[in-house]
Design a protein around this motif. Structure first.
Motif, PDB file in Angstrom:
ATOM      1  N   MET A  42       0.843  -1.187   0.000  1.00 33.89           N
ATOM      2  CA  MET A  42       0.000   0.000   0.000  1.00 33.89           C
ATOM      3  C   MET A  42       0.884   1.244   0.000  1.00 33.89           C
ATOM      4  O   MET A  42       1.890   1.307   0.675  1.00 33.89           O
ATOM      5  CB  MET A  42      -0.903  -0.003   1.228  1.00 33.89           C
ATOM      6  CG  MET A  42      -1.844   1.158   1.266  1.00 33.89           C
ATOM      7  SD  MET A  42      -2.969   0.975   2.669  1.00 33.89           S
ATOM      8  CE  MET A  42      -3.639   2.592   2.682  1.00 33.89           C
ATOM      9  N   ASP A  43       0.502   2.222  -0.775  1.00 41.86           N
ATOM     10  CA  ASP A  43       1.256   3.467  -0.857  1.00 41.86           C
ATOM     11  C   ASP A  43       1.024   4.314   0.378  1.00 41.86           C
ATOM     12  O   ASP A  43      -0.048   4.301   0.962  1.00 41.86           O
ATOM     13  CB  ASP A  43       0.827   4.269  -2.098  1.00 41.86           C
ATOM     14  CG  ASP A  43       1.164   3.536  -3.389  1.00 41.86           C
ATOM     15  OD1 ASP A  43       2.267   2.997  -3.471  1.00 41.86           O
ATOM     16  OD2 ASP A  43       0.321   3.527  -4.293  1.00 41.86           O
ATOM     17  N   ASN A  44       2.047   5.074   0.751  1.00 45.45           N
ATOM     18  CA  ASN A  44       1.861   5.994   1.862  1.00 45.45           C
ATOM     19  C   ASN A  44       1.389   7.346   1.326  1.00 45.45           C
ATOM     20  O   ASN A  44       1.305   7.567   0.115  1.00 45.45           O
ATOM     21  CB  ASN A  44       3.129   6.108   2.709  1.00 45.45           C
ATOM     22  CG  ASN A  44       4.299   6.713   1.971  1.00 45.45           C
ATOM     23  OD1 ASN A  44       4.135   7.535   1.084  1.00 45.45           O
ATOM     24  ND2 ASN A  44       5.496   6.316   2.343  1.00 45.45           N
ATOM     25  N   TYR A  45       1.110   8.242   2.253  1.00 43.04           N
ATOM     26  CA  TYR A  45       0.548   9.549   1.903  1.00 43.04           C
ATOM     27  C   TYR A  45       1.431  10.295   0.904  1.00 43.04           C
ATOM     28  O   TYR A  45       0.954  10.817  -0.100  1.00 43.04           O
ATOM     29  CB  TYR A  45       0.358  10.364   3.190  1.00 43.04           C
ATOM     30  CG  TYR A  45      -0.292  11.705   2.952  1.00 43.04           C
ATOM     31  CD1 TYR A  45      -1.665  11.808   2.827  1.00 43.04           C
ATOM     32  CD2 TYR A  45       0.477  12.863   2.846  1.00 43.04           C
ATOM     33  CE1 TYR A  45      -2.263  13.029   2.607  1.00 43.04           C
ATOM     34  CE2 TYR A  45      -0.129  14.089   2.618  1.00 43.04           C
ATOM     35  CZ  TYR A  45      -1.485  14.172   2.501  1.00 43.04           C
ATOM     36  OH  TYR A  45      -2.079  15.375   2.267  1.00 43.04           O
ATOM     37  N   GLU A  46       2.729  10.327   1.190  1.00 47.98           N
ATOM     38  CA  GLU A  46       3.656  11.072   0.337  1.00 47.98           C
ATOM     39  C   GLU A  46       3.710  10.500  -1.079  1.00 47.98           C
ATOM     40  O   GLU A  46       3.762  11.243  -2.062  1.00 47.98           O
ATOM     41  CB  GLU A  46       5.058  11.098   0.951  1.00 47.98           C
ATOM     42  CG  GLU A  46       5.161  11.942   2.209  1.00 47.98           C
ATOM     43  CD  GLU A  46       4.599  11.271   3.470  1.00 47.98           C
ATOM     44  OE1 GLU A  46       4.325  10.047   3.457  1.00 47.98           O
ATOM     45  OE2 GLU A  46       4.400  11.984   4.461  1.00 47.98           O
ATOM     46  N   GLU A  47       3.694   9.171  -1.193  1.00 50.10           N
ATOM     47  CA  GLU A  47       3.712   8.541  -2.517  1.00 50.10           C
ATOM     48  C   GLU A  47       2.430   8.850  -3.292  1.00 50.10           C
ATOM     49  O   GLU A  47       2.478   9.091  -4.501  1.00 50.10           O
ATOM     50  CB  GLU A  47       3.890   7.030  -2.379  1.00 50.10           C
ATOM     51  CG  GLU A  47       5.276   6.631  -1.891  1.00 50.10           C
ATOM     52  CD  GLU A  47       5.379   5.155  -1.542  1.00 50.10           C
ATOM     53  OE1 GLU A  47       4.333   4.536  -1.215  1.00 50.10           O
ATOM     54  OE2 GLU A  47       6.504   4.638  -1.566  1.00 50.10           O
ATOM     55  N   LEU A  48       1.302   8.825  -2.598  1.00 46.61           N
ATOM     56  CA  LEU A  48       0.030   9.130  -3.260  1.00 46.61           C
ATOM     57  C   LEU A  48      -0.018  10.579  -3.728  1.00 46.61           C
ATOM     58  O   LEU A  48      -0.506  10.866  -4.832  1.00 46.61           O
ATOM     59  CB  LEU A  48      -1.140   8.835  -2.320  1.00 46.61           C
ATOM     60  CG  LEU A  48      -1.357   7.365  -1.960  1.00 46.61           C
ATOM     61  CD1 LEU A  48      -2.439   7.234  -0.889  1.00 46.61           C
ATOM     62  CD2 LEU A  48      -1.713   6.555  -3.187  1.00 46.61           C
TER      63      LEU A  48
ATOM     64  N   GLU B  70       2.561  12.409  -4.561  1.00 45.43           N
ATOM     65  CA  GLU B  70       3.456  12.511  -5.714  1.00 45.43           C
ATOM     66  C   GLU B  70       2.788  11.995  -6.985  1.00 45.43           C
ATOM     67  O   GLU B  70       2.879  12.615  -8.044  1.00 45.43           O
ATOM     68  CB  GLU B  70       4.744  11.731  -5.442  1.00 45.43           C
ATOM     69  CG  GLU B  70       5.777  11.910  -6.532  1.00 45.43           C
ATOM     70  CD  GLU B  70       7.096  11.213  -6.219  1.00 45.43           C
ATOM     71  OE1 GLU B  70       7.833  10.921  -7.165  1.00 45.43           O
ATOM     72  OE2 GLU B  70       7.384  10.977  -5.025  1.00 45.43           O
ATOM     73  N   LYS B  71       2.075  10.878  -6.878  1.00 42.70           N
ATOM     74  CA  LYS B  71       1.352  10.341  -8.032  1.00 42.70           C
ATOM     75  C   LYS B  71       0.291  11.327  -8.513  1.00 42.70           C
ATOM     76  O   LYS B  71       0.133  11.546  -9.725  1.00 42.70           O
ATOM     77  CB  LYS B  71       0.696   9.007  -7.685  1.00 42.70           C
ATOM     78  CG  LYS B  71       1.659   7.863  -7.554  1.00 42.70           C
ATOM     79  CD  LYS B  71       0.922   6.583  -7.207  1.00 42.70           C
ATOM     80  CE  LYS B  71       1.881   5.426  -7.029  1.00 42.70           C
ATOM     81  NZ  LYS B  71       1.188   4.164  -6.714  1.00 42.70           N
ATOM     82  N   LEU B  72      -0.441  11.926  -7.574  1.00 45.34           N
ATOM     83  CA  LEU B  72      -1.476  12.897  -7.933  1.00 45.34           C
ATOM     84  C   LEU B  72      -0.855  14.125  -8.594  1.00 45.34           C
ATOM     85  O   LEU B  72      -1.378  14.620  -9.596  1.00 45.34           O
ATOM     86  CB  LEU B  72      -2.292  13.291  -6.698  1.00 45.34           C
ATOM     87  CG  LEU B  72      -3.481  14.203  -6.931  1.00 45.34           C
ATOM     88  CD1 LEU B  72      -4.459  13.613  -7.941  1.00 45.34           C
ATOM     89  CD2 LEU B  72      -4.189  14.498  -5.610  1.00 45.34           C
ATOM     90  N   GLU B  73       0.265  14.597  -8.059  1.00 46.45           N
ATOM     91  CA  GLU B  73       0.957  15.742  -8.662  1.00 46.45           C
ATOM     92  C   GLU B  73       1.407  15.425 -10.082  1.00 46.45           C
ATOM     93  O   GLU B  73       1.304  16.275 -10.975  1.00 46.45           O
ATOM     94  CB  GLU B  73       2.154  16.151  -7.804  1.00 46.45           C
ATOM     95  CG  GLU B  73       1.768  16.839  -6.513  1.00 46.45           C
ATOM     96  CD  GLU B  73       2.951  17.119  -5.597  1.00 46.45           C
ATOM     97  OE1 GLU B  73       4.066  16.579  -5.830  1.00 46.45           O
ATOM     98  OE2 GLU B  73       2.767  17.871  -4.628  1.00 46.45           O
ATOM     99  N   ASN B  74       1.893  14.211 -10.302  1.00 49.58           N
ATOM    100  CA  ASN B  74       2.321  13.811 -11.649  1.00 49.58           C
ATOM    101  C   ASN B  74       1.147  13.811 -12.622  1.00 49.58           C
ATOM    102  O   ASN B  74       1.282  14.232 -13.773  1.00 49.58           O
ATOM    103  CB  ASN B  74       2.990  12.439 -11.617  1.00 49.58           C
ATOM    104  CG  ASN B  74       4.342  12.458 -10.957  1.00 49.58           C
ATOM    105  OD1 ASN B  74       5.004  13.491 -10.871  1.00 49.58           O
ATOM    106  ND2 ASN B  74       4.782  11.310 -10.463  1.00 49.58           N
TER     107      ASN B  74
ATOM    108  N   LEU C 215      -7.097   8.621  -6.347  1.00 51.75           N
ATOM    109  CA  LEU C 215      -6.019   9.027  -5.444  1.00 51.75           C
ATOM    110  C   LEU C 215      -6.514  10.042  -4.423  1.00 51.75           C
ATOM    111  O   LEU C 215      -6.173   9.962  -3.237  1.00 51.75           O
ATOM    112  CB  LEU C 215      -4.843   9.603  -6.242  1.00 51.75           C
ATOM    113  CG  LEU C 215      -4.035   8.606  -7.068  1.00 51.75           C
ATOM    114  CD1 LEU C 215      -3.061   9.342  -7.984  1.00 51.75           C
ATOM    115  CD2 LEU C 215      -3.294   7.630  -6.183  1.00 51.75           C
ATOM    116  N   SER C 216      -7.314  11.002  -4.872  1.00 57.62           N
ATOM    117  CA  SER C 216      -7.867  12.009  -3.960  1.00 57.62           C
ATOM    118  C   SER C 216      -8.703  11.365  -2.865  1.00 57.62           C
ATOM    119  O   SER C 216      -8.622  11.754  -1.701  1.00 57.62           O
ATOM    120  CB  SER C 216      -8.725  13.017  -4.726  1.00 57.62           C
ATOM    121  OG  SER C 216      -7.931  13.769  -5.604  1.00 57.62           O
TER     122      SER C 216
END
Length: 67
Positions: A1-7, A9-13, A38-39
């Protein structure tokens, strides 16, 4: 499972891609759908964290004064 920071970063991308790349309608819709998912995950993580903070607080809520 992704952590907050990874999620985040994915959303920003996804946002950067939608703002800067010429995407087909299909690609844009796919990115939009992924961004919504992601949101929702991020919102759930924040709500869970808020609940934990309230449980740890003696008064139910903590004033975070910077004074």
């Amino acid at each position: 499972m992704d952590n907050y920071e990874e999620l985040i970063e994915k959303l920003e991308n996804i946002v950067n891609s939608m703002e800067n790349d010429e995407l087909s309608l299909e690609e844009a819709m796919k990115n939009y759908e992924e961004g919504i998912k992601l949101s929702n995950k991020l919102y759930k993580i924040l709500n869970e964290a808020e609940g934990k903070i309230k449980l740890l607080s003696e008064n139910g809520e903590i004033d975070f004064n910077t004074e």
